[in-house]
Structures are given as structure tokens and as C-alpha cells.
Design a protein around this motif. Structure first.
Motif, PDB file in Angstrom:
ATOM      1  N   ALA A 164      25.970  37.928  35.847  1.00 33.38           N
ATOM      2  CA  ALA A 164      26.532  36.976  34.892  1.00 33.38           C
ATOM      3  C   ALA A 164      27.992  36.676  35.216  1.00 33.38           C
ATOM      4  O   ALA A 164      28.417  35.513  35.210  1.00 33.38           O
ATOM      5  CB  ALA A 164      26.404  37.527  33.473  1.00 33.38           C
ATOM      6  N   LEU A 165      28.761  37.718  35.551  1.00 34.82           N
ATOM      7  CA  LEU A 165      30.185  37.497  35.859  1.00 34.82           C
ATOM      8  C   LEU A 165      30.327  36.671  37.135  1.00 34.82           C
ATOM      9  O   LEU A 165      31.237  35.843  37.253  1.00 34.82           O
ATOM     10  CB  LEU A 165      30.915  38.838  35.986  1.00 34.82           C
ATOM     11  N   THR A 166      29.425  36.881  38.093  1.00 37.90           N
ATOM     12  CA  THR A 166      29.461  36.081  39.312  1.00 37.90           C
ATOM     13  C   THR A 166      29.246  34.612  38.976  1.00 37.90           C
ATOM     14  O   THR A 166      29.963  33.737  39.474  1.00 37.90           O
ATOM     15  CB  THR A 166      28.376  36.559  40.290  1.00 37.90           C
ATOM     16  N   PRO A 178      35.123  39.327  47.409  1.00 35.48           N
ATOM     17  CA  PRO A 178      36.414  38.636  47.239  1.00 35.48           C
ATOM     18  C   PRO A 178      36.313  37.436  46.321  1.00 35.48           C
ATOM     19  O   PRO A 178      36.418  36.305  46.750  1.00 35.48           O
ATOM     20  CB  PRO A 178      36.766  38.221  48.677  1.00 35.48           C
ATOM     21  N   MET A 179      36.087  37.676  45.036  1.00 42.17           N
ATOM     22  CA  MET A 179      36.091  36.587  44.057  1.00 42.17           C
ATOM     23  C   MET A 179      37.181  36.863  43.043  1.00 42.17           C
ATOM     24  O   MET A 179      37.479  38.022  42.760  1.00 42.17           O
ATOM     25  CB  MET A 179      34.748  36.521  43.325  1.00 42.17           C
ATOM     26  N   GLU A 180      37.721  35.787  42.476  1.00 47.17           N
ATOM     27  CA  GLU A 180      38.826  35.973  41.545  1.00 47.17           C
ATOM     28  C   GLU A 180      38.408  36.796  40.330  1.00 47.17           C
ATOM     29  O   GLU A 180      39.158  37.637  39.845  1.00 47.17           O
ATOM     30  CB  GLU A 180      39.371  34.617  41.104  1.00 47.17           C
ATOM     31  N   VAL A 181      37.156  36.572  39.865  1.00 43.87           N
ATOM     32  CA  VAL A 181      36.707  37.312  38.678  1.00 43.87           C
ATOM     33  C   VAL A 181      36.589  38.819  38.950  1.00 43.87           C
ATOM     34  O   VAL A 181      36.582  39.613  38.028  1.00 43.87           O
ATOM     35  CB  VAL A 181      35.346  36.796  38.147  1.00 43.87           C
ATOM     36  N   PHE A 182      36.494  39.184  40.218  1.00 45.90           N
ATOM     37  CA  PHE A 182      36.425  40.607  40.547  1.00 45.90           C
ATOM     38  C   PHE A 182      37.798  41.123  40.978  1.00 45.90           C
ATOM     39  O   PHE A 182      37.900  42.083  41.729  1.00 45.90           O
ATOM     40  CB  PHE A 182      35.403  40.860  41.662  1.00 45.90           C
TER      41      PHE A 182
END
Lengths: 321, 412
Positions: free
Chosen positions: A55-57, A132-136
């Protein structure tokens, strides 16, 4: 703003019910799978965790940040169903790959396999959090807890003057979990698949003699159980705003306790168990001390197991699903 | 039966293989040590490198590396070899007592190691301190703040002597202790207008220790302490606790603990639960990871962070120089503890330089003899307990998702 004793009590009831409903939704997945293959699916809590990461992705990909009118409602519906589909499919695939070859094996083999799957899931979660995603957090610290954007506001549902704060989030929890539980009950009671599930739960051999494709029914059970975990993961994330690759263990532990408390294999039992645990937690936090809460919950579990080994609703419900 | 034999064979093979790998590892160490021209001495650091403390500890390790580079990785003909060890495990996402114990054992077993920089968490220090003490290996902590590690009378009756089985002092730290930080936090809370405070802690050595100091000091200052509780650091949320805090009419909340023990979730639930009270946390949360975990809107303008030192922006002299060089080299702002990593390494290197012989005991004595050291944190000495004589602390808030320095909190 001083609160009266009664207001405090009702506020804690609200807190306890909301947390309890989330636990109950996860517990349903445990209890369904146990009812049909007598497997305590240890990986279920971690599947729930993967649902939250999924979901966060999605949130990251679509760049949703703030709650905004109908757009947000749409986003939440999309999140709920895609995460449920993801978890359901994943659970189905795991059954197909890992548990199906072990149908005839001793139950312990199945249990150990489930523990192994749980480890695999946790490590997938750890890896996922390092993308490497901003939400992570840009992927710099994979193991750090992730902030889930507050898509659902925490403001009071009935205006801010209310002394007992029932927030939009509490509304979300009930708005999602109650219909799901009713739908599940209807599915098990009134559909062909539900009848087949109950038949397989009672006696797989007899069911297959009656022309029921047992593997297909078990697969469907894994799918539905997983999907409930997926719904729960989104509700949990929107309610708490924090997810972590380790959250599956605690959530799974609570849900498992709820399932056993209510009588593992019994659907109403899982819901009752979840609500009881939620309420016990909030009451213990308020009237005892936070550090005793876990002790109380597990002490209750031990007492129930000693005096009613098959759980609160376990004896009455002869059919296991 | 045949299966048992096979299992046995496989197991023994595995043991043999790992033993071989181990000896090879030591072999290479020895090979480094033997060459006639360059002799090697080794420094290690043991910090939590896995989990959300990683961002903080990365800048600390960078600080240590910069200190070593400044002396050209060479002192009196000895090459300085540095190894960056992790004392956290992915299972815990936080420091792990088992890993810290292993690190201490590994350090003692390696004859080249003459200095141990660590730990980050006070709880971890309690594990490695007695071991390293018996081995006579000097330990310089850049970040431990629990008072009872060094100061008699601040913990149990047998503290701190139980961490010093040899009777000698081998543990030093460059950061002021919690008996100072907790007390200053309380007086700052009083200035901010706190009258009823609810004190929470994470049940760890560091968190509980500083929360207790805060509670006692707040009581002395006439702030009413309406609650004192240890939280469950793995809980999914603290809604019920927040309701309880509200029901007690608290106008200020203090959490003794670290980011890794869910400080962010508490901040979220306080705001979502409609609690208007100010929220104060100690230096265990003074890292960008805290703001990331909590979400900036939940902290902006309502959060107060105490720190046993000065933030990077307020450093003067050598400290300011360090910050400037750090930014040039790594392109980012150092976290609060980077300069402490740097200072710990520098004071250790300085002692190695002064030591007559480059063995563990001489270096330990040289560190203990550190007086009027001109460091990045000012001019300071180690006192008879191994504590820094530095007393400068600071308070900050969060604005627009960033820490903002408010004032120097003067020590007493």
C-alpha cells in the motif's frame, strides 16, 4: 479540558474497539486457514505487513500525500482493494508452492514450513523498505519504521465539541471491518463455495467423495484469508500512520491470541477475541499501567486455555468454519 | 541410522569449514601485523548500524574517519587501521545485547585492537564495559549518557564499580551525563510553563534513567508529576495512553527514550488524540530519523529536544571547522552526534600519540591523563570517573520539519 470518569471510560471503549476490530480482521485469516487445514499460519502476520508495504508503495508511486475530499476516498478504496488482491494472491501462491505438497504430511511439518515462510516474508519486508523511494526514506535505512501519510484525518467525526473523541479514523475502521465481516459470514453461510468450505473443514475425504475439489477450496480459503489481511493492513496503516517490517510479529501475535481466545476455527470467535483483546488493552492502559498490559492479555489467554481449552466459542460451534 | 551418519558428517564438515574460515581470518590479521617496516594498531567502533539509528551513526563513523585521516592514519610509525562494527541486528532493528557481547569478545581477542569507540546506547555499554575492563582495553563512548555508568550514587549501590571488575577505569565519554540533561530538561519545561507533567519512558537503561531524573527534578521545581509509566516500544499505537494522559489533565509530556523505541508514534498519537501539551524528548531522539518517523506536522512548534552538547550550527572553533569540512566532504549536514564521534576518535588518537608504548595499558593511562584537551567541543578534561568536564547543553524545537536551536541550557 478535564474529562469526567465516564467520558474517559467511553473514550477507552472507542480506542479498544477500534484496535480490536483491526486485530479481529487479521484473526479471521488465522482462524479460516486453521478451520480448513488445521494449520496455524505463522506467516499470516507477516503477510499483513507485506500488504502495508504494498500500500505504501502505491502511495509513493501515485504521490498521494494529503487527505483531499473525494479524491482521497477514491484513493483509499483503490488502496484497500489492491492490497487485498495482492495479499490474497500472495497467500494463494504460497499455499500452492509450500503447503499443497504437504497436505498428507504430519501437521508439525506444515507448522514449521509456515514459520519458515514467516522468516522469508520478514526479509522481503526488510528488503522492500530499502528500495530507493521517497516514501521509504530514500532507501537509506531499510530497517527504520516508515511514515504512512495521514490520508484519513484524525479529526472528530461528530464535531470538536464532543468530549468523547470518535475520529474519522475510528469511522474508517468500522466502515471497513463490519461490512467485510458480514460479507464473509454471508459467503460462508449462503454460497456454494461457503458450503464447500464447511464440508472440507468437517471431513476432506468425504467432501472430495462428494465431488468437491478440495485443493481448489483450500486455495480459495487462503485467498480470502490473505485478502482480509490485506484489507486489515491498509486500515492499520491509515489508523496508525507507521509501518515497519517487524510489525507483522506483534500484529500476528495479537491476532493469534484473539483467534485462540475466541476458539480457533470459529469466525465469530475470532471477532469476539479481537474485540476482547482490544478492550483489555485499553482498559489496562487506563486503569492499571501500560507496562502491565501485555502481561494481562497473555494471563487472560492462559486462563481461558486452562478453563475452556477450545476457546470462548470453540465448543458450541461444531462446524469449524 | 544412515541419515544420522550423514547429518553428522555434514555438521562436522560445516564446523570444520567455519573453523578454517575463522583461522584464515586471523591469519590475515597476523600477516598484517608481522611486516617489519609498518606496524599496525587497530581501532574499532561498535555502534548500531542497522535500523533507524543508521543515519545518525553513519555521520558518527564519518566523523571518526575524518579524525583518523587528519593524522594521516599514522602515529609514531604505526599505521592506524579502523573497523566499523555494527552492534544492532535486523531482528531488533535496534542495538542487540548479543551482538554487542560478540563485538566485545572479538575486540578482546584481536591483539591489534587498542581502542574501542562505543557504544551508542547506554544499555549496550553495560554489556561490553565489564568485559573490556577485564581485558584492559580502553573504551571511549561518543554517545552514552546514562549517569550510573560512571558516577557513584546515581544508580544501584554496586554501580559503577560492577563495570570495573579490574578496579581500573577504562571507560571514558565525551558527552555530559543524564543527571545533568534530565535536570536541565525539567527546568526548561518549567520555563515553558509546564505545571502538570506526564513522564513516559521506554524501559531501557538510558530512557528510564533520564526519565527518573526528569521526574525528580520536576518535583523539586514544583511541577506536579501526574504520571510515570514505561511504554511498550512495540505497540501499534498509544491511543489509550494518550486518553489517559488527557484524563489526568497533563499540560506537558516527557518521553525518556530513543527514536528506535517508538518516540515518533507517541508524537503522532498525542497530536491525533487532540492533546495540546508540549512534548519533550532527550538527545536519544535528536536525529533526523525522529522527524521522519513522527512526520513533521506532528512535531512542528510543539516539540522540545534537549541535547548534552551543542548542535552542529552552534559549534565554535575546531568544531565549526569540523562541520565545514564535513559538509564539503560529504555534501550533507552532519547529525548531532557526528562531532562526538569525531571528538571520541581524536581524544583516543591524541592518547595513542602521547603513550610511550603502543599497548593497551599505556594507551588507557594516556586517555585517563587527558587534561585541557583542545577539541571540537571546547577545552575539556576527563575527570576521575572518566566523564568529560564539559557542561554545555542545548535545547531545540522542530520547525518546518527541521531541528531549530533555541538556547544554551547552562549546566549546574
Amino acid at each position: 479540558m478535564e474529562m469526567t470518569a465516564a467520558e474517559v471510560f467511553f473514550q477507552q471503549v472507542v480506542n479498544g474497539l477500534s484496535n480490536g476490530m483491526i486485530i479481529a480482521l487479521i484473526a479471521l485469516g488465522y482462524t479460516m486457514v486453521y478451520g480448513i487445514v488445521e494449520l496455524i499460519n505463522w506467516a499470516h502476520g507477516d503477510l499483513f505487513m507485506l500488504g502495508a508495504f504494498f500500500a505504501l508503495t502505491l502511495v509513493g508511486i501515485f504521490g498521494v500525500t494529503e487527505a483531499s475530499g473525494m479524491g482521497a476516498t477514491g484513493t483509499i478504496v483503490v488502496l484497500l482493494f489492491s492490497s487485498a488482491l495482492f495479499c490474497g494472491t500472495f497467500n494463494y501462491a504460497v499455499d500452492w508452492v509450500a503447503y499443497r505438497p504437504l497436505r498428507k504430511a504430519p501437521k508439525l511439518t506444515l507448522l514449521v514450513t509456515a514459520i519458515g515462510i514467516s522468516f522469508i516474508f520478514v526479509n522481503i519486508g526488510l528488503f522492500w523498505g530499502g528500495l530507493p523511494m521517497e516514501v521509504f526514506g530514500g532507501g537509506n535505512s531499510a530497517a527504520a519504521p516508515k511514515d504512512f501519510p495521514p490520508l484519513v484525518p484524525a479529526q472528530a467525526l461528530f464535531g470538536n465539541e464532543e468530549k468523547v473523541h470518535v475520529s474519522v479514523r475510528d469511522g474508517l475502521v468500522f466502515g471497513v471491518t463490519v461490512p467485510l465481516m458480514i460479507a464473509l459470514w454471508w459467503l460462508v453461510r449462503h454460497t456454494k463455495l461457503g458450503t464447500a468450505m464447511r464440508a472440507v473443514a468437517q471431513n476432506p475425504t468425504a467432501a472430495s467423495l462428494m465431488g468437491i475439489n478440495v485443493d481448489r477450496v483450500i486455495g480459495a480459503t487462503f485467498f480470502i484469508g490473505g485478502a482480509l489481511g490485506g484489507f486489515a493492513s491498509v486500515v492499520y496503516s491509515l489508523y496508525n500512520n507507521t509501518i515497519s517490517f517487524q510489525m507483522g510479529f506483534r500484529a500476528g501475535m495479537d491476532a493469534f491470541t484473539a483467534a485462540v481466545l475466541g476458539g480457533i476455527g470459529s469466525l465469530p470467535g475470532a471477532v469476539l477475541g479481537g474485540l476482547l483483546i482490544g478492550l483489555t488493552r485499553s482498559m489496562s492502559d487506563q486503569y492499571l499501567e501500560t507496562q502491565w498490559t501485555n502481561t494481562i492479555v497473555f494471563a487472560i489467554l492462559i486462563l481461558i486455555l486452562v478453563f475452556r481449552p477450545s476457546g470462548l466459542l470453540g465448543l458450541r460451534a461444531k462446524e469449524k468454519v | 541410522m544412515r541419515r544420522t551418519v550423514r547429518t553428522l558428517a555434514v555438521t562436522s564438515l560445516a564446523i570444520l569449514a567455519s573453523a578454517l574460515a575463522y583461522s584464515l581470518d586471523f591469519g590475515s590479521t597476523a600477516a598484517n601485523a608481522e611486516p617489519q617496516e609498518t606496524k599496525v594498531i587497530r581501532i574499532v567502533s561498535s555502534l548500531p548500524r542497522t535500523g533507524s539509528a543508521n543515519a545518525q551513526t553513519t555521520t558518527m563513523v564519518n566523523g571518526i574517519k575524518m579524525a583518523i585521516e587528519e593524522v594521516g592514519a599514522k602515529i609514531d610509525g604505526y599505521a592506524i587501521d579502523y573497523q566499523d562494527w555494527d552492534d544492532a541486528s535486523p531482528q531488533r532493528g535496534n542495538w542487540d545485547p548479543q551482538v554487542e557481547a560478540q563485538n566485545a569478545g572479538k575486540a578482546i581477542a584481536d591483539p591489534l585492537i587498542v581502542g574501542y569507540i562505543g557504544t551508542f546506547n547506554s544499555g549496550a555499554a553495560k554489556i561490553s564495559m565489564p568485559k573490556l575492563n577485564e581485558a584492559g582495553l580502553v573504551m571511549v563512548s561518543p554517545a552514552n549518557t546514562a549517569s550510573e555508568l560512571t558516577k557513584p550514587g546515581t544508580g544501584d549501590a554496586d554501580e559503577p564499580m560492577k563495570y570495573r571488575p579490574s578496579g581500573k577505569i577504562n571507560y571514558f565519554r565525551v558527552v555530559p551525563t543524564d543527571d545533568l540533561q534530565g535536570a536541565m530538561g525539567a527546568s526548561w519545561a518549567k520555563e515553558l510553563g509546564a505545571t502538570k507533567v506526564y513522564v513516559l519512558h521506554d524501559k531501557e537503561v538510558y530512557g528510564k534513567g533520564i526519565a527518573e531524573v526528569f521526574k525528580t527534578s520536576a518535583g523539586k521545581l514544583g511541577i506536579e508529576v501526574v504520571g510515570f509509566e514505561g511504554i511498550d516500544p512495540k505497540a501499534s499505537n498509544y491511543r489509550s495512553l494518550v486518553t489517559k494522559i488527557k484524563s489526568k489533565g497533563a499540560d506537558f509530556v516527557y518521553f525518556g527514550g530513543t527514536t528506535q523505541n517508538n518516540a515518533g508514534q507517541i508524537a503522532k498519537d498525542l497530536r491525533n488524540g487532540g492533546v495540546k501539551a508540549g512534548f519533550m524528548v532527550p538527545d536519544g531522539c535528536f536525529e533526523q530519523a525522529f522527524i521522519e518517523a513522527a512526520g513533521a506536522p506532528n512535531l512542528n512548534g510543539r516539540t522540545y529536544i534537549t541535547f548534552g552538547g551543542l548542535p552542529a550550527s552552534e559549534l565554535k572553533g575546531k568544531g565549526a571547522e569540523f562541520v565545514k569540512k564535513y559538509k564539503e566532504k560529504y555534501g550533507i549536514e552532519p547529525e548531532a552526534y557526528a562531532v562526538y564521534g569525531y571528538e571520541a576518535a581524536r581524544v583516543l588518537l591524541d592518547a595513542i600519540d602521547r603513550a610511550e608504548k603502543k599497548d593497551r595499558e599505556s594507551i588507557r593511562q594516556a586517555v585517563a591523563a587527558t587534561k585541557n584537551f583542545e577539541g571540537a567541543l571546547g577545552t575539556w578534561s576527563f575527570d576521575e570517573n572518566g566523564d568529560t568536564t564539559n557542561r554545555i547543553m542545548s535545547g531545540q524545537t522542530v520547525e518546518d520539519g527541521k531541528f531549530k536551536f533555541v538556547k544554551v541550557l547552562s549546566g549546574s
